[in-house]
Scaffold this active site. Structure first.
Site, mmCIF file in Angstrom:
data_model
loop_
_atom_site.group_PDB
_atom_site.id
_atom_site.type_symbol
_atom_site.label_atom_id
_atom_site.label_comp_id
_atom_site.label_asym_id
_atom_site.label_seq_id
_atom_site.Cartn_x
_atom_site.Cartn_y
_atom_site.Cartn_z
ATOM 1 N N GLU A 293 1.024 -5.863 -2.717
ATOM 2 C CA GLU A 293 1.405 -5.322 -4.027
ATOM 3 C C GLU A 293 1.133 -6.343 -5.135
ATOM 4 O O GLU A 293 0.923 -5.975 -6.278
ATOM 5 C CB GLU A 293 2.895 -4.915 -4.011
ATOM 6 C CG GLU A 293 3.172 -3.723 -4.905
ATOM 7 C CD GLU A 293 4.553 -3.102 -4.685
ATOM 8 O OE1 GLU A 293 4.608 -1.905 -4.424
ATOM 9 O OE2 GLU A 293 5.559 -3.819 -4.777
ATOM 10 N N HIS A 322 -2.537 -7.434 23.250
ATOM 11 C CA HIS A 322 -2.924 -6.285 24.060
ATOM 12 C C HIS A 322 -3.275 -5.088 23.179
ATOM 13 O O HIS A 322 -3.225 -3.939 23.620
ATOM 14 C CB HIS A 322 -1.785 -5.938 25.024
ATOM 15 C CG HIS A 322 -1.415 -7.113 25.880
ATOM 16 N ND1 HIS A 322 -1.972 -7.340 27.110
ATOM 17 C CD2 HIS A 322 -0.598 -8.171 25.631
ATOM 18 C CE1 HIS A 322 -1.488 -8.476 27.609
ATOM 19 N NE2 HIS A 322 -0.652 -9.002 26.722
ATOM 20 N N LYS A 436 4.427 8.197 -8.373
ATOM 21 C CA LYS A 436 5.830 8.441 -8.770
ATOM 22 C C LYS A 436 5.905 9.567 -9.788
ATOM 23 O O LYS A 436 6.748 10.457 -9.689
ATOM 24 C CB LYS A 436 6.405 7.173 -9.427
ATOM 25 C CG LYS A 436 6.901 6.134 -8.476
ATOM 26 C CD LYS A 436 7.670 5.081 -9.269
ATOM 27 C CE LYS A 436 7.819 3.824 -8.459
ATOM 28 N NZ LYS A 436 8.362 2.708 -9.223
HETATM 29 O O1 PA5 Z 1 8.180 -5.122 -5.185
HETATM 30 C C1 PA5 Z 1 8.425 -4.201 -5.945
HETATM 31 O O2 PA5 Z 1 8.584 -4.360 -7.152
HETATM 32 C C2 PA5 Z 1 8.608 -2.813 -5.398
HETATM 33 O O3 PA5 Z 1 8.246 -2.758 -4.053
HETATM 34 C C3 PA5 Z 1 10.060 -2.364 -5.557
HETATM 35 O O4 PA5 Z 1 10.901 -3.270 -4.894
HETATM 36 C C4 PA5 Z 1 10.280 -0.966 -5.013
HETATM 37 O O5 PA5 Z 1 9.402 -0.069 -5.606
HETATM 38 C C5 PA5 Z 1 11.706 -0.520 -5.250
HETATM 39 O O6 PA5 Z 1 12.008 -0.596 -6.595
HETATM 40 P P1 PA5 Z 1 13.493 -0.651 -7.122
HETATM 41 O O7 PA5 Z 1 14.071 -1.945 -6.700
HETATM 42 O O8 PA5 Z 1 13.379 -0.541 -8.602
HETATM 43 O O9 PA5 Z 1 14.215 0.509 -6.516
#
Ligand code: PA5
Length: 462
Positions: A293, A322, A436
């Site tokens: 990410e 494996h 989203k």
């Molecule tokens: O790393 C990130 O920013 C995302 O993976 C968030 O943690 C994830 O989308 C969850 O978001 P939130 O903490 O706002 O619920």
């Protein structure tokens, strides 16, 4: 052994054909890293890398510990509701430091600390099966969402709230919730303030995937008796080691620089993390999200389109010997493997000496399962090296809170260095927005347009 070790011998020439020359570590790669380090330090000074302040947030830790102590006395089960960065860190800490059998142990064996469940996916089978096993009167839900709006987590909260209220007096039900969220914004904060639900802050400048050492990870750990101060001490020690801009003395710098070099110069964008310990598998999954990410970006900071970038893969030794190993040994030359091994596995299981006349078993007798696993790690690293496949090994002295703090900080720092080397913003995630918005539209969220979806083409459906 003192502190985490990062062994990158098998990324270097001549040990691995096509590896990095020692000369470059003191020349262009050193310069490249110095610039990345300067950029990360400038961001630290500007206050945008809040995760680097977490090891020193003593007041927050005191509050986490005080709340955790109270909860631990009242509740038999603690359920963390959080996804992505809001769930993976807690799972990594739980599995590494409490071990895989924590929830199955008796109260005595757990020293009367609560069981801990981290639920990320809103899969009804998982969630229903969990609620069916819990006593609402003795369960705490820690709802973790930085934005306070994530659909999966909010939906689980709504279900959990109704479930608790169906069994506990309405005025007592809010005592079964703790919100970990943004310090000033979001729906969760709004509800928490209106209903006087206890809340812990995720600092404004700490994003989900960099939040494991904030209350997001510390509360679930502390409520089960893990000392958050040890975790933070380990993280601070790693931060300290990485203050230098000298490449060959900075472990996170070497990690980031050599993986970036492998991707951009050797066409090795696939970065496999393979711990040889079940307890560390969730750390590899946590790293997978962090690296993916943070570095999977379509545009650079300069606004230029890019089609490159690394793809992290979480694996497990020896299990994946494996499964994936054949591909790692003989498949496309597009990967680097980072092993994680542990010096002192602590729980030794001796392999008995039986069937002395059967060679296929006799050699195992007298060793331990931990030694077998460790030898397999060394053997796999060497096999890859001989096949011209670059790899590196992180060694932890043991799987303790301090050592985990070091490892998590190493990987977070490596990620922001890598962001600077790739020239991308490691802190945002614009690519997850569209999905989203479409979800909101399809579910009829206020203000979200119902999206036009392409009808399936029957000709292409078998
Ligand atoms: O790393 C990130 O920013 C995302 O993976 C968030 O943690 C994830 O989308 C969850 O978001 P939130 O903490 O706002 O619920």
């Amino acid at each position: 052994m003192d502190g985490l070790k990062f062994d990158f011998c098998n990324l270097m020439e001549p040990r691995v054909e096509g590896g990095v020359s020692a000369h470059r570590l003191g020349a262009d790669l050193a310069d490249r890293f110095r610039a990345a380090h300067a950029s990360v330090e400038a961001s630290r000074q500007a206050g945008s890398l809040g995760f680097l302040d977490l090891p020193y947030a003593a007041e927050t830790v005191d509050r986490v510990v005080a709340l955790a102590d109270g909860f631990a006395q009242w509740f038999e089960d603690v359920v963390v509701l959080g996804i992505g960065g809001s769930g993976l860190g807690a799972t990594a800490l739980k599995e590494a430091l409490l071990g895989p059998a924590w929830n199955a142990w008796s109260d005595e064996r757990r020293d009367h600390f609560p069981r801990l469940h981290v639920v990320d996916n809103p899969d009804p089978h998982t969630f229903r099966a969990l609620l069916d096993r819990l006593d609402p009167a003795r369960t705490l839900f820690n709802v973790v969402s930085k934005s306070g709006a994530t659909a999966e987590t909010m939906a689980q909260y709504l279900v959990a709230r109704e479930w608790v209220e169906s069994a506990v007096d309405a005025h007592k039900a809010r005592g079964h919730f703790l919100f970990t969220t943004d310090p000033s914004r979001g729906a969760l904060r709004q509800i928490g303030e209106a209903e006087e639900i206890p809340m812990l802050p995720v600092p404004e400048n700490v994003g989900g995937r960099f939040s494991v050492l904030s209350p997001v990870g510390l509360l679930p750990a502390a409520v089960c008796g893990i000392d958050p101060r040890e975790l933070l001490a380990g993280a601070a020690a790693m931060d300290d080691r990485c203050r230098t801009d000298e490449l060959t003395r900075n472990p996170a710098g070497i990690f980031a620089t050599l993986l970036h070099q492998a991707d951009t110069e050797q066409a090795r964008p696939i970065h496999v993390m393979m711990p040889y310990a079940d307890r560390l598998r969730p750390v590899a999954l946590w790293f997978q999200q962090l690296w993916a990410e943070s570095l999977g970006k379509a545009v650079t900071l300069e606004g230029e389109s890019r089609l490159t970038g690394p793809t992290p893969v979480a694996a497990l030794g020896a299990t994946d010997q494996h499964s994936l190993l054949q591909l790692l040994m003989e498949g496309p030359q597009d990967k680097v493997v980072v092993f994680v091994r542990v010096d002192d596995v602590e729980a030794e299981v001796r392999i008995p000496e039986r069937h002395p006349g059967i060679g296929a078993l006799a050699y195992l007798g007298g060793h331990t399962l931990g030694h077998l696993l460790d030898v397999e790690c060394f053997a796999t690293a060497e096999a890859l090296r001989r096949a011209g496949r670059p790899n590196a090994t992180v060694t932890l002295a043991r799987v303790g809170a301090r050592e985990l703090g070091e490892l998590l900080m190493l990987l977070q720092l490596a990620t922001v260095y890598a962001g600077a080397l790739y020239g991308v913003d490691p802190l945002d995630q614009p690519g997850v927005e569209l999905g989203k918005q479409l979800t909101y539209g399809l579910l009829g969220r206020d203000g979200a347009e119902r999206p036009d979806m392409l009808e399936p083409d029957e000709a292409w459906i078998l």
